[in-house]
Motif scaffolding. Structure first.
Motif, PDB file in Angstrom:
ATOM      1  N   SER A 179      17.778   9.427   9.997  1.00 36.70           N
ATOM      2  CA  SER A 179      17.447   8.059  10.461  1.00 36.70           C
ATOM      3  C   SER A 179      16.619   6.844   9.542  1.00 36.70           C
ATOM      4  CB  SER A 179      16.299   7.758  11.369  1.00 36.70           C
ATOM      5  OG  SER A 179      15.321   8.079  10.560  1.00 36.70           O
ATOM      6  N   GLY A 180      16.661   5.654   9.365  1.00 40.05           N
ATOM      7  CA  GLY A 180      16.128   4.834   8.255  1.00 40.05           C
ATOM      8  C   GLY A 180      14.762   5.290   7.857  1.00 40.05           C
ATOM      9  N   ASP A 181      14.197   6.267   8.707  1.00 42.27           N
ATOM     10  CA  ASP A 181      12.394   5.850   8.342  1.00 42.27           C
ATOM     11  C   ASP A 181      12.718   7.681   7.935  1.00 42.27           C
ATOM     12  OD1 ASP A 181      13.118   7.872  10.829  1.00 42.27           O
ATOM     13  OD2 ASP A 181      11.730   6.839  11.842  1.00 42.27           O
ATOM     14  N   TRP A 190      15.868  13.469  11.032  1.00 43.70           N
ATOM     15  CA  TRP A 190      16.977  13.790  11.559  1.00 43.70           C
ATOM     16  C   TRP A 190      16.622  14.042  12.313  1.00 43.70           C
ATOM     17  CZ3 TRP A 190      19.673  13.578   6.839  1.00 43.70           C
ATOM     18  CH2 TRP A 190      19.611  13.316   6.114  1.00 43.70           C
ATOM     19  N   LEU A 191      17.960  14.473  13.037  1.00 45.91           N
ATOM     20  CA  LEU A 191      18.398  13.969  14.626  1.00 45.91           C
ATOM     21  C   LEU A 191      18.689  15.655  14.831  1.00 45.91           C
ATOM     22  CD1 LEU A 191      20.034  12.642  17.471  1.00 45.91           C
ATOM     23  CD2 LEU A 191      20.736  14.680  16.697  1.00 45.91           C
ATOM     24  N   MET A 192      17.989  16.835  15.948  1.00 47.11           N
ATOM     25  CA  MET A 192      18.181  18.244  15.730  1.00 47.11           C
ATOM     26  C   MET A 192      18.422  18.090  17.698  1.00 47.11           C
ATOM     27  SD  MET A 192      18.238  19.490  12.970  1.00 47.11           S
ATOM     28  CE  MET A 192      18.005  21.303  12.980  1.00 47.11           C
ATOM     29  N   HIS A 193      19.518  19.176  17.760  1.00 47.10           N
ATOM     30  CA  HIS A 193      19.711  18.972  18.902  1.00 47.10           C
ATOM     31  C   HIS A 193      19.234  20.685  19.600  1.00 47.10           C
ATOM     32  CE1 HIS A 193      23.393  19.659  21.730  1.00 47.10           C
ATOM     33  NE2 HIS A 193      22.806  19.141  21.824  1.00 47.10           N
ATOM     34  N   LEU A 194      18.763  19.992  21.016  1.00 54.20           N
ATOM     35  CA  LEU A 194      17.945  22.011  21.359  1.00 54.20           C
ATOM     36  C   LEU A 194      19.022  22.019  21.677  1.00 54.20           C
ATOM     37  CD1 LEU A 194      15.664  23.623  21.494  1.00 54.20           C
ATOM     38  CD2 LEU A 194      15.561  22.316  23.342  1.00 54.20           C
ATOM     39  N   ARG A 195      19.465  24.129  21.657  1.00 56.62           N
ATOM     40  CA  ARG A 195      20.940  24.607  22.362  1.00 56.62           C
ATOM     41  C   ARG A 195      20.283  24.815  24.034  1.00 56.62           C
ATOM     42  NH1 ARG A 195      25.477  25.793  20.501  1.00 56.62           N
ATOM     43  NH2 ARG A 195      25.174  27.963  21.510  1.00 56.62           N
ATOM     44  N   LEU A 247      30.311  14.643  18.008  1.00 53.09           N
ATOM     45  CA  LEU A 247      29.241  13.963  18.307  1.00 53.09           C
ATOM     46  C   LEU A 247      28.951  12.911  19.257  1.00 53.09           C
ATOM     47  CD1 LEU A 247      28.020  13.147  14.762  1.00 53.09           C
ATOM     48  CD2 LEU A 247      26.945  14.587  15.712  1.00 53.09           C
ATOM     49  N   ALA A 248      30.536  12.161  19.525  1.00 57.26           N
ATOM     50  CA  ALA A 248      30.931  11.967  20.450  1.00 57.26           C
ATOM     51  C   ALA A 248      30.219  12.287  22.223  1.00 57.26           C
ATOM     52  CB  ALA A 248      32.282  10.624  20.535  1.00 57.26           C
ATOM     53  N   GLU A 249      30.800  13.826  22.565  1.00 55.77           N
ATOM     54  CA  GLU A 249      30.277  14.208  23.216  1.00 55.77           C
ATOM     55  C   GLU A 249      29.766  14.613  23.689  1.00 55.77           C
ATOM     56  OE1 GLU A 249      33.733  17.895  22.244  1.00 55.77           O
ATOM     57  OE2 GLU A 249      35.072  16.393  23.044  1.00 55.77           O
ATOM     58  N   GLU A 250      28.845  15.170  22.598  1.00 50.06           N
ATOM     59  CA  GLU A 250      26.993  15.768  23.236  1.00 50.06           C
ATOM     60  C   GLU A 250      26.393  15.005  22.715  1.00 50.06           C
ATOM     61  OE1 GLU A 250      26.203  18.822  19.424  1.00 50.06           O
ATOM     62  OE2 GLU A 250      27.534  19.408  20.300  1.00 50.06           O
ATOM     63  N   LEU A 251      25.986  13.672  21.702  1.00 52.62           N
ATOM     64  CA  LEU A 251      25.646  12.480  21.539  1.00 52.62           C
ATOM     65  C   LEU A 251      25.316  11.357  22.378  1.00 52.62           C
ATOM     66  CD1 LEU A 251      23.964  13.711  17.888  1.00 52.62           C
ATOM     67  CD2 LEU A 251      22.967  14.496  20.592  1.00 52.62           C
ATOM     68  N   GLY A 252      27.090  11.033  22.588  1.00 50.56           N
ATOM     69  CA  GLY A 252      27.067   9.584  22.772  1.00 50.56           C
ATOM     70  C   GLY A 252      27.548   8.587  21.836  1.00 50.56           C
ATOM     71  N   ILE A 253      27.217   9.103  20.552  1.00 48.65           N
ATOM     72  CA  ILE A 253      27.630   8.280  19.970  1.00 48.65           C
ATOM     73  C   ILE A 253      29.394   7.924  19.037  1.00 48.65           C
ATOM     74  CG2 ILE A 253      25.205   7.802  19.233  1.00 48.65           C
ATOM     75  CD1 ILE A 253      25.443   9.643  16.242  1.00 48.65           C
ATOM     76  N   ASP A 254      29.438   6.797  18.093  1.00 51.67           N
ATOM     77  CA  ASP A 254      30.798   6.528  17.383  1.00 51.67           C
ATOM     78  C   ASP A 254      30.141   6.632  15.710  1.00 51.67           C
ATOM     79  OD1 ASP A 254      31.885   6.285  19.794  1.00 51.67           O
ATOM     80  OD2 ASP A 254      31.507   4.519  19.940  1.00 51.67           O
ATOM     81  N   CYS A 255      30.842   7.498  15.139  1.00 54.72           N
ATOM     82  CA  CYS A 255      30.527   7.380  13.810  1.00 54.72           C
ATOM     83  C   CYS A 255      32.491   7.301  13.220  1.00 54.72           C
ATOM     84  CB  CYS A 255      29.967   9.171  13.772  1.00 54.72           C
ATOM     85  SG  CYS A 255      28.881   9.231  13.983  1.00 54.72           S
ATOM     86  N   GLU A 280      22.998   4.606  20.809  1.00 53.28           N
ATOM     87  CA  GLU A 280      22.218   5.148  20.831  1.00 53.28           C
ATOM     88  C   GLU A 280      21.867   6.613  20.841  1.00 53.28           C
ATOM     89  OE1 GLU A 280      18.184   6.010  19.964  1.00 53.28           O
ATOM     90  OE2 GLU A 280      18.957   3.790  19.443  1.00 53.28           O
ATOM     91  N   PRO A 281      21.777   7.857  20.413  1.00 51.77           N
ATOM     92  CA  PRO A 281      22.155   8.951  20.015  1.00 51.77           C
ATOM     93  C   PRO A 281      21.164  10.271  21.681  1.00 51.77           C
ATOM     94  CG  PRO A 281      21.692   9.110  17.712  1.00 51.77           C
ATOM     95  CD  PRO A 281      21.086   7.915  18.722  1.00 51.77           C
ATOM     96  N   GLN A 282      21.977  10.417  22.418  1.00 52.22           N
ATOM     97  CA  GLN A 282      21.733  10.494  23.916  1.00 52.22           C
ATOM     98  C   GLN A 282      22.504  12.311  24.006  1.00 52.22           C
ATOM     99  OE1 GLN A 282      22.475   8.636  27.409  1.00 52.22           O
ATOM    100  NE2 GLN A 282      23.428   7.493  25.265  1.00 52.22           N
ATOM    101  N   ALA A 283      20.744  13.463  24.541  1.00 55.23           N
ATOM    102  CA  ALA A 283      21.533  14.917  24.371  1.00 55.23           C
ATOM    103  C   ALA A 283      21.823  15.425  26.443  1.00 55.23           C
ATOM    104  CB  ALA A 283      20.108  15.943  25.224  1.00 55.23           C
ATOM    105  N   LEU A 284      23.345  14.248  25.316  1.00 56.89           N
ATOM    106  CA  LEU A 284      24.118  14.526  26.441  1.00 56.89           C
ATOM    107  C   LEU A 284      24.914  16.327  26.624  1.00 56.89           C
ATOM    108  CD1 LEU A 284      26.640  11.492  25.639  1.00 56.89           C
ATOM    109  CD2 LEU A 284      25.081  12.094  27.612  1.00 56.89           C
ATOM    110  N   GLU A 285      24.997  17.036  26.220  1.00 60.40           N
ATOM    111  CA  GLU A 285      24.858  18.223  26.145  1.00 60.40           C
ATOM    112  C   GLU A 285      23.651  19.024  25.523  1.00 60.40           C
ATOM    113  OE1 GLU A 285      29.169  19.745  24.760  1.00 60.40           O
ATOM    114  OE2 GLU A 285      29.947  18.292  25.903  1.00 60.40           O
ATOM    115  N   GLY A 286      23.342  20.096  26.178  1.00 58.18           N
ATOM    116  CA  GLY A 286      22.239  20.727  25.339  1.00 58.18           C
ATOM    117  C   GLY A 286      21.612  20.633  25.589  1.00 58.18           C
TER     118      GLY A 286
END
Length: 141
Positions: free
Chosen positions: A15-17, A20-25, A56-64, A104-110
């Motif tokens: 992030s800009g501040d 860092w994003l971490m994902h919970l299994r 990242l599109a599948e897990e977080l719903g973001i486009d890179c 905006e990242p979201q926990a779509l999986e996990g």
């Protein structure tokens, strides 16, 4: 004898501040309840950066954009013989640093996700390879 290897990609979203994003299994998965860099397996014939864009599109719903992903390290297991004729494949995780994405990242999986400082990430319970990747990324000893 080890039976091949599995390629896995992971993203270190910054992030800009300074967080860092971490994902919970999720429960029911290997290393359930541990924090990891988001990502997943590379499909046959798929380039690693393209696999991470997809994951990242599948897990977080973001486009890179693949060209915005910066390789920054890897970690691997040795694999094992597992006591059978085929053995367990080695696992190789390739980590990419990501500073730009859309959405905006979201926990779509996990089981969840969160933004953490490097110091907070050092204290999170993580799978061994993610702990190794975090130590290299943030220069922990």
């Amino acid at each position: 004898m080890t039976k091949g290897w599995i390629a896995v990609v992971a993203g270190a979203l910054e992030s800009g501040d300074g967080q860092w994003l971490m994902h919970l299994r999720p429960e029911g998965k290997h290393h359930a309840g541990l924090w990891e860099f988001p990502g997943g397996k590379v499909d046959p014939g798929e380039l690693p950066a393209a696999a991470l864009v997809r994951e990242l599109a599948e897990e977080l719903g973001i486009d890179c954009v693949a060209s915005d992903l910066v390789p920054c390290g890897f970690a691997e297991t040795p694999g094992s013989d597992g006591g059978d004729a085929e053995g367990s494949p080695a696992l190789v995780i390739m980590l990419y640093r990501i500073a730009r994405w859309q959405g905006e990242p979201q926990a779509l999986e996990g089981a969840g996700m969160g933004w953490f400082t490097p110091e907070e990430i050092a204290a999170l319970p993580k799978p061994p390879l993610d702990a190794e990747l975090a130590a290299r990324l943030f220069h922990f000893r």
